[in-house]
Design a protein around this motif. Structure first.
Motif, PDB file in Angstrom:
ATOM      1  N   TYR A   1       0.854  -1.189   0.000  1.00 29.95           N
ATOM      2  CA  TYR A   1       0.000   0.000   0.000  1.00 29.95           C
ATOM      3  C   TYR A   1       0.889   1.238   0.000  1.00 29.95           C
ATOM      4  O   TYR A   1       1.962   1.243   0.614  1.00 29.95           O
TER       5      TYR A   1
ATOM      6  N   PHE B   1       0.929   5.629   0.341  1.00 34.08           N
ATOM      7  CA  PHE B   1       0.210   6.734   0.966  1.00 34.08           C
ATOM      8  C   PHE B   1       0.945   8.050   0.690  1.00 34.08           C
ATOM      9  O   PHE B   1       2.173   8.082   0.529  1.00 34.08           O
TER      10      PHE B   1
ATOM     11  N   GLU C   1      -3.896   1.053  -3.199  1.00 37.91           N
ATOM     12  CA  GLU C   1      -3.578  -0.368  -3.038  1.00 37.91           C
ATOM     13  C   GLU C   1      -2.845  -0.831  -4.286  1.00 37.91           C
ATOM     14  O   GLU C   1      -3.301  -0.555  -5.404  1.00 37.91           O
TER      15      GLU C   1
ATOM     16  N   ARG D   1       3.771   0.673   2.758  1.00 35.72           N
ATOM     17  CA  ARG D   1       3.567  -0.396   3.741  1.00 35.72           C
ATOM     18  C   ARG D   1       3.336  -1.708   3.019  1.00 35.72           C
ATOM     19  O   ARG D   1       2.449  -1.806   2.177  1.00 35.72           O
ATOM     20  N   ARG D   2       4.134  -2.685   3.366  1.00 33.79           N
ATOM     21  CA  ARG D   2       3.963  -4.034   2.824  1.00 33.79           C
ATOM     22  C   ARG D   2       2.690  -4.630   3.397  1.00 33.79           C
ATOM     23  O   ARG D   2       2.368  -4.414   4.568  1.00 33.79           O
ATOM     24  N   ALA D   3       1.967  -5.379   2.605  1.00 34.38           N
ATOM     25  CA  ALA D   3       0.766  -6.054   3.096  1.00 34.38           C
ATOM     26  C   ALA D   3       1.122  -6.963   4.256  1.00 34.38           C
ATOM     27  O   ALA D   3       2.108  -7.700   4.195  1.00 34.38           O
ATOM     28  N   GLY D   4       0.356  -6.902   5.323  1.00 33.06           N
ATOM     29  CA  GLY D   4       0.595  -7.735   6.492  1.00 33.06           C
ATOM     30  C   GLY D   4       1.557  -7.127   7.494  1.00 33.06           C
ATOM     31  O   GLY D   4       1.765  -7.666   8.578  1.00 33.06           O
ATOM     32  N   SER D   5       2.147  -5.988   7.135  1.00 32.71           N
ATOM     33  CA  SER D   5       3.098  -5.326   8.043  1.00 32.71           C
ATOM     34  C   SER D   5       2.447  -4.123   8.704  1.00 32.71           C
ATOM     35  O   SER D   5       1.630  -3.441   8.100  1.00 32.71           O
ATOM     36  N   TYR D   6       2.838  -3.846   9.928  1.00 28.27           N
ATOM     37  CA  TYR D   6       2.346  -2.659  10.610  1.00 28.27           C
ATOM     38  C   TYR D   6       3.213  -1.438  10.294  1.00 28.27           C
ATOM     39  O   TYR D   6       2.857  -0.317  10.626  1.00 28.27           O
ATOM     40  N   GLN D   7       4.355  -1.644   9.646  1.00 30.13           N
ATOM     41  CA  GLN D   7       5.343  -0.583   9.518  1.00 30.13           C
ATOM     42  C   GLN D   7       5.137   0.291   8.291  1.00 30.13           C
ATOM     43  O   GLN D   7       5.041  -0.208   7.168  1.00 30.13           O
ATOM     44  N   LEU D   8       5.084   1.590   8.518  1.00 29.86           N
ATOM     45  CA  LEU D   8       5.063   2.574   7.435  1.00 29.86           C
ATOM     46  C   LEU D   8       6.485   3.081   7.241  1.00 29.86           C
ATOM     47  O   LEU D   8       7.119   3.504   8.205  1.00 29.86           O
TER      48      LEU D   8
ATOM     49  N   PHE E   1       8.601   5.977   5.415  1.00 31.61           N
ATOM     50  CA  PHE E   1       8.391   7.287   4.813  1.00 31.61           C
ATOM     51  C   PHE E   1       9.579   7.702   3.953  1.00 31.61           C
ATOM     52  O   PHE E   1      10.731   7.343   4.225  1.00 31.61           O
TER      53      PHE E   1
ATOM     54  N   TYR F   1       6.747   7.629  16.554  1.00 33.61           N
ATOM     55  CA  TYR F   1       7.663   8.004  15.491  1.00 33.61           C
ATOM     56  C   TYR F   1       8.567   9.126  16.006  1.00 33.61           C
ATOM     57  O   TYR F   1       8.169   9.933  16.846  1.00 33.61           O
TER      58      TYR F   1
ATOM     59  N   ILE G   1       6.537  -3.782  17.010  1.00 34.72           N
ATOM     60  CA  ILE G   1       7.650  -3.173  16.295  1.00 34.72           C
ATOM     61  C   ILE G   1       8.562  -2.541  17.332  1.00 34.72           C
ATOM     62  O   ILE G   1       8.126  -1.787  18.186  1.00 34.72           O
TER      63      ILE G   1
ATOM     64  N   GLY H   1      -3.225  -2.918  11.339  1.00 38.82           N
ATOM     65  CA  GLY H   1      -2.094  -2.168  10.814  1.00 38.82           C
ATOM     66  C   GLY H   1      -1.552  -2.702   9.520  1.00 38.82           C
ATOM     67  O   GLY H   1      -0.762  -2.055   8.857  1.00 38.82           O
ATOM     68  N   GLY H   2      -1.992  -3.893   9.137  1.00 37.13           N
ATOM     69  CA  GLY H   2      -1.287  -4.527   8.041  1.00 37.13           C
ATOM     70  C   GLY H   2      -1.780  -4.222   6.660  1.00 37.13           C
ATOM     71  O   GLY H   2      -1.399  -4.869   5.716  1.00 37.13           O
TER      72      GLY H   2
END
Lengths: 114, 114
Positions: free
Chosen positions: A33, A35, A52, A95-102, A104, B35, B56, B97-98
């Motif tokens: 995803y 943003f 997406e 953000r990778r699908a399934g990951s909580y991490q954005l 930037f 962050y 994380i 989040g994912g």
């Protein structure tokens, strides 16, 4: 590791004109995803638009639209009819699908000239 | 009503002190984040909690310790503050989040270490 690159540290646009902010990203994933966030001088981070990766149609939100080129790993933001309130830092994020991490990018500072 | 709130908004302190930043969200989200935004505006994830569980934990000094007393709160405690800790710290929250979920950001806390 995924990286997000915004190659334009600063840009300016005349009020009522159109401007495009660039973003490229590096990933080996196929499902993810993207943003765009806006940070005005108030510091508040605001989501502008999101996409997406499995959708080919480019997202649009009023005056904001994206040009998503999956093969080129490019995700640019177009702002039409620029307004003074659009002046801000703009951050592209991944953000990778399934990951909580954005993750930037480093941001593009947009100035709007009256 | 503020969706994600942080206190304090500004924090000025001496090197070596211990300080805490509090974050609360009233959106009913189950995931919260911290962050760090440095002086060049680069935004990097530090921690994330999902349902009070740490998910994380990026490479940050162990002087930084997050604490989540419940799903609506995520506090950041910093021990033995150093000059390099000066930055703006943002709290954020999301439902899950994912995927496509938007992260809602707080107004940020500007920490200045003298």
């Amino acid at each position: 590791a995924q990286t997000v690159t915004q190659s334009q540290p600063e840009m300016s646009v005349q009020e009522a004109e159109t401007v495009t902010l660039s973003c490229t990203y590096d990933t080996s994933e196929s499902d993810y995803y993207l943003f765009w966030y806006k940070q005005p001088p108030s510091r508040q981070m605001i989501l502008v638009i999101r996409q997406e990766a499995y959708k080919q149609q480019n997202a649009t939100e009023n005056r904001f639209s994206v040009n998503f080129q999956k093969a080129a790993k490019s995700f640019s933001l177009k702002i039409s009819d620029s307004q003074l309130g659009d002046a801000a830092m703009y951050f592209c994020a991944y953000r990778r699908a399934g990951s909580y991490q954005l993750t930037f990018g480093k941001g593009t500072k947009l100035s709007v000239i009256p | 009503d503020t969706a994600v709130s942080q206190t304090p908004k500004y924090l000025v302190t001496q090197m070596g002190n211990d300080k805490s930043i509090k974050c609360e969200q009233n959106l009913g989200h189950d995931t919260m984040y911290w962050y760090k935004q440095d002086s060049k505006k680069f935004l990097k994830i530090m921690f994330s909690y999902n349902n009070k569980e740490l998910i994380i934990n990026e490479t940050v000094p162990n002087r930084f310790s997050p604490k989540s007393p419940d799903k609506a709160h995520l506090n950041l405690h910093i021990n033995s503050l150093e000059l390099g800790d000066s930055a703006v710290y943002f709290c954020a929250s999301s439902q899950g989040g994912g995927g496509y979920n938007e992260q809602f950001f707080g107004p940020g806390t500007r920490l200045t270490v003298l």
